[in-house]
Design an enzyme around this catalytic site. Structure first.
Site, PDB file in Angstrom:
ATOM      1  CG  HIS A 163      -8.650  -6.597 -21.790  1.00  0.00           C
ATOM      2  ND1 HIS A 163      -7.599  -7.491 -21.820  1.00  0.00           N
ATOM      3  CD2 HIS A 163      -9.698  -7.262 -22.358  1.00  0.00           C
ATOM      4  CE1 HIS A 163      -7.986  -8.625 -22.373  1.00  0.00           C
ATOM      5  NE2 HIS A 163      -9.253  -8.519 -22.707  1.00  0.00           N
ATOM      6  CG  ASP A 210      -4.298 -20.198   0.957  1.00  0.00           C
ATOM      7  OD1 ASP A 210      -4.785 -19.304   1.678  1.00  0.00           O
ATOM      8  OD2 ASP A 210      -3.875 -21.286   1.405  1.00  0.00           O
TER       9      ASP A 210
END
Length: 432
Positions: A154, A372
């Site tokens: 993080h 994609d």
């Protein structure tokens, strides 16, 4: 669900990081990020080809992507910097017995976490110098479906960074000549690092504490969100709230009803994670890595907790977000204000402060559903994270609604689900 690891390796950037870029400096926002991995899982429908055969292509595009996101292939050096030494990121492949539908039909956070390359939670407040900052796992289901999961430390990535990284990887996978704009920026002049000696946020994300939390998905479809915006906007405090503020106000109202019923301390504040990139002047590029986001707090007198309407709550949330402009942000950080705010909040919590919080983190409007790799856009995207008294928002696939993952104790969750407002606007169906 049985997940069998079939390969595990460390992949390095396809090109070495130049010597003058070998140190990545952490800003105070990076330093104060929760000590955990930010994670996400992308689910893809079965393709006509065996995607497992594309393994080498995925690895090659991953290494090329790491060249641009070189801090992700480095190691945490200390509280102030990352050694961009090209030691590499972890790339895991696994086979999952059964069809991808068994995951999509349950939307169970515990099941989804089995698909992650590592636990999002660590045993200490910081990574050791030999632990990876980035790990991915490609899960192949028997039906031909695929789930790609990513975990990034993080301190190096907020939700915006996560979306940027995975979309760049996917773009290179589709086109090896895809050009990536600069993603590494030094934000320490705006958000100067602080000496965090003796300060830690680790107690908030301990795995043993979170194991008692129920994290459930609530679906607010586009038509319900539109109706809710009309209802919440009917009042003097705020006209026509955003999707985020409308759904947040509903959830806050339901949580306040739960605490009243429990005779527990009333929720009298909410924290919201705000992306600062477009709020700064000049704006920080949206594809920048790191944590260019911080908490803002909306609060109200305890005496108002029983009378605040959805519209009143919406007004409080709107005001706390609106104040996060360039002038405020720069002045606040110039004197170490953000660190001091969190430090005071931690001290008050230990003393038994009467400030009772519920939190919101919105991943909406980030292009997760554009990811994609060459076999189509994802069927579904999940954060696969657990938090206590926090709601994480994602867009629905059509971009009109909101999926809210909400973490509560088992007792609170039962009552929350029965709130009239939640019953009116949210769907609890587990199936995607």
């Amino acid at each position: 669900m049985k997940v069998q690891i079939i390969s595990k390796e460390i992949l390095k950037p396809s090109s070495s990081t130049p010597q003058h870029l070998r140190t990545y400096k952490l800003s105070v926002l990076d330093q104060l990020a929760s000590p955990m991995y930010t994670s996400v899982v992308f689910f893809y429908s079965p393709a006509s080809e065996d995607l497992c055969k594309n393994s080498d292509h995925l690895k090659d595009s991953f290494s090329k992507t790491l060249t641009h996101f070189y801090p992700f292939a480095g190691r945490i050096k200390d509280d102030f910097s990352v050694d961009c030494n090209d030691d590499g990121a972890e790339f895991i492949e696994a086979r999952v017995a059964g069809d991808i539908s068994m995951v999509l039909e349950q939307a169970d956070i515990n099941q989804q976490q089995q698909l992650l390359p590592c636990s999002p939670y660590v045993k200490s407040s910081k990574l050791s110098t030999d632990q990876v900052t980035l790990a991915v796992q490609v899960n192949y289901f028997n039906c031909g479906g695929v789930a790609i999961s990513i975990c990034i430390w993080h301190a190096l990535a907020d939700a915006s960074t996560l979306a940027t990284f995975v979309n760049c990887w996917a773009a290179i996978s589709r086109d090896p000549n895809y050009v990536i704009d600069e993603v590494v920026f030094d934000c320490t002049t705006v958000f100067p690092p602080q000496d965090l000696s003796g300060f830690s946020l680790h107690s908030f994300v301990k795995e043993d504490v979170l194991s008692e939390i129920v994290m459930k998905r609530f679906l607010f479809d586009g038509s319900k969100v539109a109706a809710l915006r009309d209802e919440v906007g009917n009042g003097p405090s705020l006209d026509r709230p955003t999707r985020f503020i409308a759904v947040s106000s509903l959830i806050l109202g339901a949580m306040m009803a739960v605490t009243r019923e429990n005779n527990a301390m009333q929720i009298n504040a909410a924290f919201i994670v705000v992306d600062l990139r477009r709020r700064l002047k000049p704006p920080v590029p949206k594809q920048s890595i790191g944590n260019t986001s911080q908490l803002t707090i909306a609060n109200w007198p305890e005496s108002e907790s029983n009378v605040l309407s959805y519209n009143g709550l919406a007004g409080k949330l709107h005001e706390s977000i609106r104040m996060m402009n360039d002038d405020y942000i720069r002045k606040f950080h110039a004197g170490g204000g953000y660190f001091n705010l969190l430090k005071r909040a931690g001290e008050e919590a230990r003393k038994g402060s009467n400030l009772t919080l519920f939190g919101f983190s919105s991943w909406c409007n980030f292009p997760f559903y554009e990811t994609d790799f060459g076999w189509g856009k994802p069927l579904w995207v999940s954060p696969a994270l657990k938090f206590n008294r926090v709601a994480v928002f994602l867009d629905t696939k059509d971009g009109e609604g909101i999926e809210a993952w909400i973490g509560l104790s088992k007792e609170d969750m039962v009552k929350f689900e029965q709130d009239p407002g939640i019953l009116t606007y949210a769907s609890f169906t587990a199936s995607i």
